[in-house]
Scaffold this motif. Structure first.
Motif: not given
Length: 318
Positions: A135-136, A139, A143-144
């Motif tokens: 997820q990080e 990105d 936006d997270g």
């Protein structure tokens, strides 16, 4: 790939079909992906230069092209790049009015990442995208949530990969995006130049494998019992009714054409039934056009000159 030879009857049609001016113009559909546009131009140039016919081109999505071929009025006569089983629902729907080429080539598809992401961050399997770490890493807009491009709008594969990223749990961490391929590949270039995270639908043959060092993520081997894909034209609830927890089957790519061509332009129909492209040849053509900036018509004409024996085989001349 074995080269197909036209039957004596089909060859007779091609030779005795009469002057090209007596035959109707062949309208060739142009889907949005590069390989399809190149195949469309290749088909067109063969009809024009080797059969003495006339062609036209009509951009359109899969559903539009198949519906037009079904109509048999000449609005669109040819789909140059039918991926199966992705577009099997269209083939089944129009089985009485549309014919597939006898020749084909194989393709594969999955989710790719730049190889530096695999090596530096150990992103090697499809499940590695379903984590807070991914997820990080993926990105790019801050936006997270990470992002994963699942294909362009209108592609049958885009729906399939939208289901896939949901069922693998990826969409909890990465937002599926569906921008146009040209737009995405411009963004991909920037991400790779900055050595940032990028996850995206990829397939072969495609120029991306020559353009960048990318890795297709590992998935479980294809298992029919874990692969249920309902086509959008079969149900309004296709997304909810579909379920995919396995890798993609090997693809078979063929040319499709309206049965009306057997009467309206039998020489073109005989050629289209016999065409048998090589996947490696199409990959090289897409690379020349997209990356090296060679005009499609120029690249195809050069390829045809170098591969006249292959084209002779499609036309039943050897």
């Amino acid at each position: 790939m074995k080269k197909l030879t036209l039957s004596a009857a089909a060859l007779g049609m091609a030779v005795t079909a009469g002057a090209a001016s007596a035959q109707e113009t062949v309208m060739i559909g142009e889907p949005s992906w590069p390989g399809a546009r190149i195949m469309a131009n290749l088909i067109g140039q063969v009809i024009e230069t080797r059969l003495g016919g006339e062609v036209g081109y009509a951009p359109g999505a899969n559903a539009v092209i198949f519906a037009a071929m079904d109509g048999g009025r000449g609005d669109i006569d040819v789909h140059p790049d039918v991926w199966l089983p992705n577009q099997q629902s269209f083939v089944d729907e129009y089985t009485e009015t549309v014919t597939l080429s006898e020749g084909s080539y194989e393709g594969s598809s999955g989710i790719c990442v730049p190889t530096y992401m695999a090596e530096e961050h150990n992103i090697r399997t499809i499940y590695d995208l379903a984590t807070p770490v991914a997820q990080e890493l993926f990105d790019s807009d801050g936006d997270g949530m990470g992002e994963v491009w699942v294909g362009a709008s209108g592609w049958a594969s885009t729906n399939t990969f939208s289901v896939r990223v949901r069922d693998y749990g990826i969409s909890t961490f990465l937002t599926p995006t569906t921008e146009d391929e040209t737009v995405f590949y411009s963004r991909l270039r920037d991400l790779i130049e900055a050595r940032e995270g990028a996850a995206f639908y990829c397939y072969a043959p495609h120029y991306v494998h020559a353009l960048y060092d990318v890795t297709m993520l590992e998935e479980p081997p294809y298992d029919e019992s874990m692969y249920t894909m309902v086509a959008a034209d079969q149900s309004a609830n296709w997304f909810e009714e579909s379920s995919i927890m396995t890798g993609e089957p090997v693809k078979t790519i063929r040319v499709a054409f309206s049965n009306s061509l057997f009467d309206r332009n039998p020489a073109a129909a005989a050629f289209l039934q016999a065409i048998d492209m090589e996947a490696s040849e199409l990959s090289e053509l897409t690379y020349q056009v997209v990356e090296n900036g060679v005009e499609t018509e120029v690249a195809v004409a050069a390829w045809m000159e170098e591969n006249s024996d292959m084209i002779d085989g499609w036309l039943g001349l050897n």
